[in-house]
Design an enzyme around this catalytic site. Structure first.
Site, PDB file in Angstrom:
ATOM      1  N   HIS A 130       7.733  -6.190   7.177  1.00 17.69           N
ATOM      2  CA  HIS A 130       6.329  -5.922   6.847  1.00 17.69           C
ATOM      3  C   HIS A 130       5.732  -5.266   8.086  1.00 17.69           C
ATOM      4  O   HIS A 130       5.856  -5.815   9.174  1.00 17.69           O
ATOM      5  CB  HIS A 130       5.550  -7.201   6.595  1.00 17.69           C
ATOM      6  N   GLN A 145      -5.309  -1.961   3.771  1.00 16.05           N
ATOM      7  CA  GLN A 145      -4.306  -1.985   4.833  1.00 16.05           C
ATOM      8  C   GLN A 145      -3.514  -0.689   4.825  1.00 16.05           C
ATOM      9  O   GLN A 145      -3.245  -0.137   3.769  1.00 16.05           O
ATOM     10  CB  GLN A 145      -3.322  -3.128   4.603  1.00 16.05           C
ATOM     11  N   ASP A 202      -0.474  -0.417   4.883  1.00 15.77           N
ATOM     12  CA  ASP A 202       0.638  -1.351   4.764  1.00 15.77           C
ATOM     13  C   ASP A 202       1.945  -0.601   4.528  1.00 15.77           C
ATOM     14  O   ASP A 202       1.943   0.561   4.112  1.00 15.77           O
ATOM     15  CB  ASP A 202       0.366  -2.294   3.587  1.00 15.77           C
ATOM     16  N   ARG A 261      -9.528 -10.740   0.479  1.00 17.03           N
ATOM     17  CA  ARG A 261      -9.284 -12.087   0.982  1.00 17.03           C
ATOM     18  C   ARG A 261     -10.621 -12.773   1.158  1.00 17.03           C
ATOM     19  O   ARG A 261     -11.550 -12.163   1.693  1.00 17.03           O
ATOM     20  CB  ARG A 261      -8.564 -12.056   2.339  1.00 17.03           C
ATOM     21  N   HIS A 299       6.458  -1.533   3.860  1.00 19.80           N
ATOM     22  CA  HIS A 299       7.581  -2.450   3.918  1.00 19.80           C
ATOM     23  C   HIS A 299       8.853  -1.641   4.039  1.00 19.80           C
ATOM     24  O   HIS A 299       9.039  -0.688   3.290  1.00 19.80           O
ATOM     25  CB  HIS A 299       7.617  -3.348   2.679  1.00 19.80           C
ATOM     26  N   LYS A 349       7.204 -12.325  14.218  1.00 13.65           N
ATOM     27  CA  LYS A 349       6.519 -11.033  14.206  1.00 13.65           C
ATOM     28  C   LYS A 349       6.193 -10.525  15.609  1.00 13.65           C
ATOM     29  O   LYS A 349       6.130 -11.294  16.568  1.00 13.65           O
ATOM     30  CB  LYS A 349       5.247 -11.111  13.376  1.00 13.65           C
ATOM     31  N   CYS A 353       2.734  -7.022  -0.477  1.00 10.83           N
ATOM     32  CA  CYS A 353       4.194  -7.185  -0.475  1.00 10.83           C
ATOM     33  C   CYS A 353       4.794  -7.522  -1.840  1.00 10.83           C
ATOM     34  O   CYS A 353       5.750  -6.859  -2.252  1.00 10.83           O
ATOM     35  CB  CYS A 353       4.633  -8.215   0.555  1.00 10.83           C
TER      36      CYS A 353
HETATM   37 ZN    ZN Z   1       3.963  -7.465   3.493  1.00 12.98          ZN
END
Ligand code: ZN
Length: 639
Positions: A513, A383, A385, A365, A387, A467, A336
């Protein structure tokens, strides 16, 4: 004179304090027989305890969701009773809670338990159930309890009781010759436990979970309301083992892991082919719904992580790197903050919103090595991912679109059964209550607008926003949380993202997200286990193998291979001087969906014998037909 309100809303009045058992009896003999415990104003208590005040009452039977905990906790007591009966003073009891799918009990015993002990314990448990011993409750003061447990040599129990405040009453449960302190509730008799339980395995443990303390032996078991559920659970375990992605990963030569890279995957050619197939599919689908794809740096300066708040809240999970000029950088645990930097380039106007930004973002991580599991739980992962930068007014519509998109992606992979959980504000959070009201309100509006069922998950939101979590159910009924959608008013503020609104003023965008697969690594683990390695044609890393019966088929086999490749099919050739049955077995184990067998006869007729994975029959087809058919089957699903 308690007035008892039943779940159907009807009210029954009783002259005296009344027990759950009596209420059940007043409703019907069937219910009285099935009753295990009673819920009084939401709190579960023993069936025999008197209810003195007006209350909402629900009789708990084997069908109630609450029954599982009760049964499992009782199974733990029955296990402890069995251990005392079999081993007497040689074993001391400690604690035995119910856990997911079952229960355990921690014992102290000098000699290790053997598999034979486990069998003997289980046999004795069944006997205790058959004895149908009443389970009774008493309330003692602390001194009495300590004296009692010391007198029978239960030093762990006595030690524990001494940690309870001296003036507190202690509830004590007894069944047969076994007495334990326990807050309850419990079943009325051991017979109510039934026989749908099984002892599963042994493990080591420590008194109070501390390695400095005495070592204990933990006996695990599973317990269910009926035999069918027990059987289904044991079958699921067996299936899970058969489908274990680590085992199948080896059989299909997909990946390996090794000590020098804890939690990072070495992808082999077949596994990487599967990975790229997945990535290609996601990329194409993302383009269809208006995402732009970006790539942000792996290593970012500490200052940026401080600004985003990760340095403060997330540092124990981050890998930190230091360079010779003493700059401190961190490997990104999330994408992000990097994506916000892209958003911040150039002036953005309301006309640019919603801006849907996608990234196959490689993140690191820290996970303790003990919690790493195959490719499902790793330290280095990618990910899917993304946004969505949007205005407050766009949150609902973008969320609705996302839910539809996510469901269609899951469908591509054969997952139809998706549950949604709504997680709202956690105790520790960033942002004011006003902002949280707004964020939760818009997300709730969105989930309501989709018309999809969802359950609440109170207090489980991210620290910067509420979320949705999307949980899919696999082929053997296991649930996997993969997708998420989070509404965030905080990060755009912290990282100073803005756009010019219709009013000519600067505004903060909202960040959504979102991820669908979660991470490629974990999702591939889920896929491997869901399909047990038998992927649909479009996903199979090797879609077809051309195998010869005898060497005089070699030339033609090469021709068949060339045709398949020309059609875009991922095909290989097996010209080894081995018996065809051996080849068939080997490629079946590698889960290749189509085997094209060719010999002299096929070469002359320009045909192939097509064998499907798992099928015994073969079909003789013209070469062009086979190629055409496989090509059609290999097409990825589309929206
Ligand atoms: Zn994010």
């Amino acid at each position: 004179m308690p007035a008892i309100t039943l779940p159907d809303g009807s009210v029954r009045r009783f002259d005296n304090p009344v027990s759950g058992a009596e209420i059940a009896q007043s409703i019907g003999a069937g219910l009285a027989k099935a009753a295990l415990a009673v819920k009084v104003d939401g709190e579960m208590i023993d069936l025999v305890r008197p209810i003195e005040k007006d209350a909402k009452v629900e009789i708990v039977t084997g069908k109630s969701p609450d029954a599982l905990d009760l049964l499992r906790h009782d199974a733990a007591h029955v296990l402890a009773e069995a251990a005392k009966e079999l081993y007497g003073d040689k074993v001391q009891v400690t604690f035995g809670p119910s856990i997911e799918n079952g229960f355990y009990y921690d014992f102290h015993r000098d000699e290790p338990f053997t598999p034979e002990d486990l069998a003997a314990l289980e046999k004795r448990m069944h006997e205790i159930v058959d004895r149908n011993e009443p389970i009774t409750r008493e309330v003692w003061n602390r001194d009495k309890a300590v004296t009692y447990f010391e007198s029978i040599g239960e030093r762990f129990k006595a030690e524990h009781i001494l940690t309870i405040p001296a003036d507190e009453d202690i509830s004590i449960y007894s069944q047969g010759k076994f007495t334990d302190l326990c807050t309850g509730p419990h079943l009325p008799t051991t017979g109510k436990l039934g026989h749908a339980f099984k002892l599963m395995k042994l493990a080591g443990a420590y008194w109070r979970g501390d390695a400095k303390n005495a070592q204990l032996q933990r006996v695990y078991g599973t317990a269910w309301p009926n035999e069918d559920q027990l059987k289904a659970y044991l079958h699921q375990l067996e299936e899970a083992e058969r489908r274990d992605h680590r085992k199948i990963g080896k059989e299909m030569n997909l990946f390996h892991l090794q000590e020098e890279a804890v939690g990072s995957v070495f992808w082999h050619p077949n596994g990487w082919t599967l990975y790229r197939t997945l990535e290609r599919h996601m990329r194409r689908r993302l383009e269809e719904v208006g995402y732009v794809e970006v790539k942000t740096p792996q290593l970012l300066d500490r200052a940026l992580w401080e600004a985003s708040g990760h340095w403060e809240k997330y540092r124990p999970n981050m890998f930190i790197a230091q360079t010779e000029d003493e700059k401190i950088l961190a490997l990104k645990p999330m994408n992000c903050p990097g994506q916000v930097q892209i958003f911040r380039q150039g002036l953005k106007s309301y006309r640019d919103l919603p801006l849907r930004m996608a990234e196959f973002g490689s993140c690191h991580r820290y996970e303790p090595s003990g919690s790493i599991h195959g490719i499902m739980r790793v330290r280095a992962f990618t990910q899917d991912d993304g946004h969505i930068f949007c205005t407050e007014d766009q949150i609902t519509e973008e969320s609705v679109r996302f839910c539809a998109f996510l469901r269609s992606i899951y469908k591509d992979f054969g997952f139809e059964d998706v549950a949604i959980k709504f997680s709202d504000r956690p105790a520790v959070r960033a942002g004011t209550d006003e902002i949280w009201d707004k964020a939760e309100g818009s997300l709730k509006a969105a989930i309501e607008a989709t018309g999809l069922p969802y359950t609440m998950n109170p207090g489980e939101g991210a620290f910067y926003g509420p979320k949705l979590e999307f949980v899919l159910r696999d082929a053997i009924g296991r649930d996997w949380q993969c997708g998420t959608l989070q509404v965030d008013f905080v990060m755009p503020e912290r990282l100073d993202a803005s756009y010019i609104g219709e009013d000519g003023q600067k505004h903060r965008p909202v960040m959504l997200h979102r991820a669908i697969l979660g991470s490629f690594e974990r999702f591939m683990g889920v896929l491997i286990e869901h399909y047990a390695g038998r992927f649909p044609m479009w996903l199979a890393p090797v879609q077809a193998v051309v195998a010869t019966v005898t060497q005089d088929g070699d030339g033609y086999a090469a021709e068949v291979l060339a045709e398949l490749k020309k059609a875009g099919i991922r095909a290989e050739i097996d010209l080894r001087n081995e018996k065809i049955n051996y080849k068939v077995r080997e490629h079946s184990l590698a889960k290749v969906p189509a085997l094209l067998v060719v010999g002299k006869k096929e070469a002359e007729a320009r045909t192939v014998a097509l064998r499907r994975l798992g099928g015994n029959a073969q079909e003789i087809l013209a070469l062009s037909d086979v190629v055409h058919r496989l090509k059609e089957e290999a097409v990825a699903p589309s929206s």
